[in-house]
Design a protein around this motif. Sequence first.
Motif, PDB file in Angstrom:
ATOM      1  N   ASP A 101      74.613  15.343  13.782  1.00 39.09           N
ATOM      2  CA  ASP A 101      74.019  16.106  12.688  1.00 39.09           C
ATOM      3  C   ASP A 101      74.791  17.623  12.668  1.00 39.09           C
ATOM      4  O   ASP A 101      75.245  17.914  13.511  1.00 39.09           O
ATOM      5  N   GLY A 102      74.388  18.395  11.392  1.00 38.75           N
ATOM      6  CA  GLY A 102      75.139  19.514  11.238  1.00 38.75           C
ATOM      7  C   GLY A 102      74.301  20.664  10.475  1.00 38.75           C
ATOM      8  O   GLY A 102      73.469  20.015   9.517  1.00 38.75           O
ATOM      9  N   PHE A 103      74.833  21.789  10.416  1.00 32.47           N
ATOM     10  CA  PHE A 103      74.139  22.790   9.604  1.00 32.47           C
ATOM     11  C   PHE A 103      74.992  23.858   9.519  1.00 32.47           C
ATOM     12  O   PHE A 103      75.777  23.923  10.309  1.00 32.47           O
ATOM     13  N   ASP A 104      74.717  24.628   8.154  1.00 28.28           N
ATOM     14  CA  ASP A 104      75.603  25.687   8.130  1.00 28.28           C
ATOM     15  C   ASP A 104      74.965  26.625   7.327  1.00 28.28           C
ATOM     16  O   ASP A 104      74.019  26.324   6.274  1.00 28.28           O
ATOM     17  N   LEU A 105      74.941  28.105   7.421  1.00 35.15           N
ATOM     18  CA  LEU A 105      74.605  28.945   6.539  1.00 35.15           C
ATOM     19  C   LEU A 105      75.097  28.718   4.984  1.00 35.15           C
ATOM     20  O   LEU A 105      74.185  28.831   4.231  1.00 35.15           O
ATOM     21  N   SER A 106      76.179  28.306   4.556  1.00 34.65           N
ATOM     22  CA  SER A 106      76.960  28.113   3.443  1.00 34.65           C
ATOM     23  C   SER A 106      76.607  26.569   2.724  1.00 34.65           C
ATOM     24  O   SER A 106      77.055  25.774   3.521  1.00 34.65           O
ATOM     25  N   GLU A 107      75.725  26.676   1.842  1.00 32.35           N
ATOM     26  CA  GLU A 107      75.917  25.207   1.269  1.00 32.35           C
ATOM     27  C   GLU A 107      77.201  24.584   0.887  1.00 32.35           C
ATOM     28  O   GLU A 107      77.389  23.466   0.969  1.00 32.35           O
ATOM     29  N   GLU A 108      78.057  25.571   0.370  1.00 30.86           N
ATOM     30  CA  GLU A 108      79.281  25.008  -0.053  1.00 30.86           C
ATOM     31  C   GLU A 108      80.173  24.332   1.113  1.00 30.86           C
ATOM     32  O   GLU A 108      80.882  23.304   1.014  1.00 30.86           O
ATOM     33  N   MET A 109      79.964  25.074   2.188  1.00 31.54           N
ATOM     34  CA  MET A 109      80.834  24.667   3.537  1.00 31.54           C
ATOM     35  C   MET A 109      80.272  23.410   3.941  1.00 31.54           C
ATOM     36  O   MET A 109      80.783  22.378   4.276  1.00 31.54           O
ATOM     37  N   ALA A 110      78.677  23.583   3.741  1.00 34.25           N
ATOM     38  CA  ALA A 110      77.820  22.115   4.119  1.00 34.25           C
ATOM     39  C   ALA A 110      78.474  20.989   3.354  1.00 34.25           C
ATOM     40  O   ALA A 110      78.597  19.896   3.991  1.00 34.25           O
ATOM     41  N   GLU A 111      78.532  21.071   2.133  1.00 35.40           N
ATOM     42  CA  GLU A 111      78.844  20.050   1.121  1.00 35.40           C
ATOM     43  C   GLU A 111      80.434  19.374   1.808  1.00 35.40           C
ATOM     44  O   GLU A 111      80.555  18.323   1.662  1.00 35.40           O
ATOM     45  N   ARG A 112      81.109  20.310   2.068  1.00 34.43           N
ATOM     46  CA  ARG A 112      82.434  19.936   2.634  1.00 34.43           C
ATOM     47  C   ARG A 112      82.305  19.069   3.746  1.00 34.43           C
ATOM     48  O   ARG A 112      83.170  18.021   3.964  1.00 34.43           O
ATOM     49  N   ALA A 113      81.353  19.465   4.731  1.00 33.19           N
ATOM     50  CA  ALA A 113      81.110  18.761   5.954  1.00 33.19           C
ATOM     51  C   ALA A 113      80.655  17.205   5.484  1.00 33.19           C
ATOM     52  O   ALA A 113      80.827  16.249   6.291  1.00 33.19           O
ATOM     53  N   ARG A 114      79.504  17.403   4.217  1.00 31.72           N
ATOM     54  CA  ARG A 114      79.141  16.049   4.169  1.00 31.72           C
ATOM     55  C   ARG A 114      80.274  14.962   3.472  1.00 31.72           C
ATOM     56  O   ARG A 114      79.958  13.686   3.986  1.00 31.72           O
ATOM     57  N   ARG A 117      81.935  12.564   5.809  1.00 33.30           N
ATOM     58  CA  ARG A 117      81.256  11.228   5.877  1.00 33.30           C
ATOM     59  C   ARG A 117      80.940  10.903   7.492  1.00 33.30           C
ATOM     60  O   ARG A 117      81.076   9.803   7.932  1.00 33.30           O
ATOM     61  N   VAL A 118      81.250  12.033   8.475  1.00 37.88           N
ATOM     62  CA  VAL A 118      81.110  11.559   9.819  1.00 37.88           C
ATOM     63  C   VAL A 118      79.862  12.118  10.481  1.00 37.88           C
ATOM     64  O   VAL A 118      79.476  11.843  11.631  1.00 37.88           O
ATOM     65  N   TYR A 119      79.034  12.692   9.567  1.00 38.27           N
ATOM     66  CA  TYR A 119      77.611  13.181   9.990  1.00 38.27           C
ATOM     67  C   TYR A 119      76.397  12.435   9.431  1.00 38.27           C
ATOM     68  O   TYR A 119      76.500  11.738   8.297  1.00 38.27           O
ATOM     69  N   ARG A 120      75.262  12.046  10.365  1.00 34.16           N
ATOM     70  CA  ARG A 120      74.059  11.397   9.893  1.00 34.16           C
ATOM     71  C   ARG A 120      73.545  12.589   8.794  1.00 34.16           C
ATOM     72  O   ARG A 120      73.137  11.873   7.713  1.00 34.16           O
ATOM     73  N   HIS A 121      73.435  13.742   8.907  1.00 33.95           N
ATOM     74  CA  HIS A 121      72.583  14.642   7.943  1.00 33.95           C
ATOM     75  C   HIS A 121      73.190  16.063   8.163  1.00 33.95           C
ATOM     76  O   HIS A 121      73.774  16.396   9.336  1.00 33.95           O
ATOM     77  N   VAL A 122      73.472  16.642   7.155  1.00 39.73           N
ATOM     78  CA  VAL A 122      74.228  18.015   7.114  1.00 39.73           C
ATOM     79  C   VAL A 122      73.142  18.726   6.163  1.00 39.73           C
ATOM     80  O   VAL A 122      72.828  18.542   4.937  1.00 39.73           O
TER      81      VAL A 122
END
Length: 235
Positions: A101-114, A117-122
Motif C-alpha cells: 500500500d502507499g500514500f503521498d501528500l500529492s494526489e498527482e504523484m499518488a496517481e502516478r504510483a497507481r 499497478r504494483v500497489y494494492r491501494h494508494v
Amino acid sequence: MNTLDQQTALEQAERKRIKDSHALDGDVGRLAHFYRGWANSYEVDVGREGYCGPTVVAELASAVQTAYFANERAVIAILDAGCGTGLVGVELERLGFRSIDGFDLSEEMAERARQTRVYRHVRGDVDLNGPLSDYSNASYDITVCCGVFTLGHIRPDALRELARVTRPNGFIIASTRKSYAETTSFEDEVRRLQDAGVLVTAQCLNDGRYIAEEGAHYWVFQVTHKVNTPTEERP
C-alpha cells in the motif's frame, strides 16, 4: 541554442527543482502545489541525478524479510509512506513483494504510483506531519519511507506515526538525507523513541549513495511494542 547548451539548461532546471523542493518548510499547501507541477517530470529529473534511494530501501526490505520473517514475501504487508510516483513500490515488486500500500501528500504523484499497478491501494492528500487517521495501529509488517525525511518536507516526529502503523516486531526502513540528519533533531527523536521502548535501531548505513548531489543515511528500525495513538495517551 545548440544541443549541448540545451542539455546543460535541462540539467540546471532539474537541479533547481530538486533544490527548490527543500525550501518549502513543511508547508502542506506549498508542498502539494510544488509536487502537482513536478509530477510529470519527477522521475526523469531524479533519474538523471542518479537517484538510487528506492533501490537501496527495497533491497533492505528484502534482506529484512529474509532474515526475520517466515512468511512468504508475497504476503508481507508493506506500507510505502510518501510513495511519490511509486519508485520504491516498483523495486519492491521486482523483488517479489505483492502486498504493498502507499500514500503521498500529492494526489498527482499518488496517481502516478497507481499507474504502476504494483500497489494494492494508494491514497493521495495524506500529510505525514499529522496523524495517519486512515491507518490503524499495527497494520503493516514493514513500513518504508524513502526521500521523505528531507529538508522542507516532514518533521522528525513523523517517525512515531510510522511506528504506530507497524506491527510489533515489524520494521521501519527509512532514508534521511545527510543534510536533514545534520540540521534537524532526527537522531534525538530516534533516541526518544528508543528510550520510550517504541523501537530499536537494528541497523544504520551511514553516508550511503542516494543522489548525485548528496548521500543519505539508511535506517532500519524494529518496532518493539504497540504504539499508542495521541488520543490514547491523553489522561
